[in-house]
Design an enzyme around this catalytic site. Structure first.
Site, short mmCIF file in Angstrom:
data_model
loop_
_atom_site.label_atom_id
_atom_site.label_comp_id
_atom_site.label_asym_id
_atom_site.label_seq_id
_atom_site.Cartn_x
_atom_site.Cartn_y
_atom_site.Cartn_z
N GLU A 221 76.49 -51.13 57.61
CA GLU A 221 75.28 -50.96 56.80
C GLU A 221 74.12 -51.76 57.38
O GLU A 221 72.99 -51.27 57.46
CB GLU A 221 75.54 -51.39 55.36
CG GLU A 221 76.41 -50.45 54.59
CD GLU A 221 76.31 -50.67 53.09
OE1 GLU A 221 75.45 -50.03 52.46
OE2 GLU A 221 77.08 -51.51 52.58
N ARG B 125 72.49 -43.28 53.64
CA ARG B 125 71.62 -44.23 52.94
C ARG B 125 70.50 -43.44 52.30
O ARG B 125 70.16 -42.34 52.74
CB ARG B 125 71.05 -45.28 53.91
CG ARG B 125 72.15 -46.12 54.56
CD ARG B 125 71.61 -47.31 55.31
NE ARG B 125 71.10 -48.32 54.41
CZ ARG B 125 71.86 -49.12 53.65
NH1 ARG B 125 73.16 -49.04 53.70
NH2 ARG B 125 71.30 -50.01 52.85
N HIS C 10 89.14 -47.60 60.17
CA HIS C 10 89.25 -48.94 60.76
C HIS C 10 90.60 -48.93 61.48
O HIS C 10 91.64 -49.19 60.87
CB HIS C 10 89.18 -50.00 59.67
CG HIS C 10 88.99 -51.39 60.20
ND1 HIS C 10 88.84 -52.48 59.39
CD2 HIS C 10 88.94 -51.88 61.47
CE1 HIS C 10 88.70 -53.57 60.13
NE2 HIS C 10 88.77 -53.23 61.39
N VAL D 50 82.39 -52.70 56.88
CA VAL D 50 81.48 -51.80 56.17
C VAL D 50 80.10 -52.45 56.03
O VAL D 50 79.06 -51.81 56.28
CB VAL D 50 82.05 -51.38 54.80
CG1 VAL D 50 81.00 -50.68 53.94
CG2 VAL D 50 83.26 -50.48 54.99
N GLY D 51 80.07 -53.72 55.67
CA GLY D 51 78.79 -54.42 55.56
C GLY D 51 78.05 -54.49 56.89
O GLY D 51 76.83 -54.33 56.94
N LEU D 52 78.78 -54.70 57.97
CA LEU D 52 78.15 -54.76 59.30
C LEU D 52 77.59 -53.40 59.69
O LEU D 52 76.49 -53.31 60.26
CB LEU D 52 79.16 -55.26 60.34
CG LEU D 52 78.62 -55.51 61.74
CD1 LEU D 52 77.51 -56.56 61.74
CD2 LEU D 52 79.77 -55.94 62.66
N THR E 219 88.03 -55.04 56.67
CA THR E 219 87.36 -53.75 56.54
C THR E 219 86.12 -53.88 55.67
O THR E 219 85.09 -53.26 55.95
CB THR E 219 88.33 -52.70 55.96
OG1 THR E 219 89.47 -52.61 56.82
CG2 THR E 219 87.68 -51.34 55.84
#
Length: 143
Positions: free
Chosen positions: A50, A121, A77, A46-48, A42
């Site tokens: 972003e 963002r 997720h 989250v990074g993907l 997970t």
């Protein structure tokens, strides 16, 4: 920010999941994570999400002087993804409120929908932001 940064902007990003993006790789220091299944973590999801948003809006800001930072994430997720599958993020810029950007997002691994939700963002001036971070780091060292 450029005039082209408008609600309705759609985008997608695909990424091949490898073993390095599974739960045991998220925090190698964690004995607990080492015993968890080898599925897309997970934290990496989250990074993907972003990254997909960043890539979508960079052409619409004065990159790299202007950048964006994540300020909120509300995603689920709901399905496990083993290495070897490709995750595709589809997103839409829903709102532009001053420098705050709100995105709707969905992720699919070619077999299942694995995630959906929202991400916010904030457009920053990188120089000013980095200066504030450095000041905070200096303050922390002084304590």
């Amino acid at each position: 920010m450029k005039d082209t940064l408008q609600p309705g902007l759609t985008f997608s990003l695909s990424f091949d999941i490898t073993g390095e993006k599974t739960v045991p790789s998220l925090y190698p220091e964690s004995a607990e994570f080492q015993l968890m299944p080898q599925v897309f973590a997970t934290g990496f999801l989250v990074g993907l999400l972003e990254w997909a948003c960043i890539k979508a809006i960079n052409p619409h800001i004065d990159w790299p002087r202007e950048q964006t930072v994540g300020v909120a994430i509300n995603v689920n997720h709901i399905a496990a993804t083993p290495p070897g599958l490709t995750v595709t993020i589809k997103g839409k810029l829903e709102k532009v409120e001053g420098r705050k950007l709100t995105f709707s997002l969905e992720a699919d691994d070619g077999v299942d929908k694995i995630s959906e939700g929202f991400h916010e963002r904030f457009v920053i001036d990188a120089s000013k932001f980095n200066s504030k971070v450095q000041s905070k780091a200096s303050c922390a060292l002084a304590h």
